[in-house]
Scaffold this motif. Structure first.
Motif, mmCIF file in Angstrom:
data_model
loop_
_atom_site.group_PDB
_atom_site.id
_atom_site.type_symbol
_atom_site.label_atom_id
_atom_site.label_comp_id
_atom_site.label_asym_id
_atom_site.label_seq_id
_atom_site.Cartn_x
_atom_site.Cartn_y
_atom_site.Cartn_z
ATOM 1 N N GLU A 1 0.853 -1.185 0.000
ATOM 2 C CA GLU A 1 0.000 0.000 0.000
ATOM 3 C C GLU A 1 0.893 1.241 0.000
ATOM 4 N N ALA A 2 0.655 2.122 -0.922
ATOM 5 C CA ALA A 2 1.446 3.351 -0.991
ATOM 6 C C ALA A 2 1.024 4.297 0.128
ATOM 7 N N VAL A 3 1.994 4.892 0.760
ATOM 8 C CA VAL A 3 1.739 5.849 1.833
ATOM 9 C C VAL A 3 2.366 7.175 1.425
ATOM 10 N N SER A 4 1.613 8.240 1.573
ATOM 11 C CA SER A 4 2.114 9.573 1.257
ATOM 12 C C SER A 4 1.997 10.458 2.478
ATOM 13 N N GLU A 5 2.814 11.500 2.493
ATOM 14 C CA GLU A 5 2.754 12.492 3.553
ATOM 15 C C GLU A 5 2.497 13.850 2.932
ATOM 16 N N ALA A 6 1.904 14.736 3.706
ATOM 17 C CA ALA A 6 1.640 16.089 3.230
ATOM 18 C C ALA A 6 1.970 17.080 4.341
ATOM 19 N N ARG A 7 2.418 18.259 3.938
ATOM 20 C CA ARG A 7 2.688 19.357 4.877
ATOM 21 C C ARG A 7 1.926 20.568 4.407
#
Length: 118
Positions: free
Chosen positions: A11-17
């Protein structure tokens, strides 16, 4: 036909700021939480991001990184420092300690503080 050697992550995991007024950021965090998202800390240990360096000495990783930053091969670094290429390889792989005198010669060519290599 050959199979790929690396399997894609399950499962691809992304982060955001985000940047903005504090009240809007708090509102955004509440909405994100209702969507099932979790908050992560701002830093991650570098060894988690580069598992290929697990078990390697910090100074060995620093030497390889500094050499790469300068765009030098082991052979070129050996020529510039007078240290045999086989010794540079052994130091980068953590099999041979660098020592203060070698660290100073390497650091001068690599444009870093020699203490990073100790």
């Amino acid at each position: 036909m050959l199979e790929p050697t690396k399997k894609p992550p399950a499962e691809a995991v992304s982060e955001a700021r985000f940047a903005g007024p504090a009240d809007k950021i708090r509102e955004l965090a509440r909405v994100a939480h209702t969507l099932g998202l979790t908050e992560v800390s701002g830093t991650v240990p570098w060894r988690e991001l580069f598992p290929e360096f697990q078990g390697k000495e910090n100074w060995a990783v620093a030497l390889r990184g500094a050499r790469g930053k300068e765009g030098l091969t082991q052979k070129a670094l050996a020529a510039l420092t007078g240290i045999p290429q086989s010794h540079i390889s052994s130091m980068e792989n953590g099999r041979m300690p660098i020592g203060r005198q070698r660290a100073m010669r390497l650091a001068e060519v690599l444009k870093i503080d020699y203490r990073i290599l100790l």
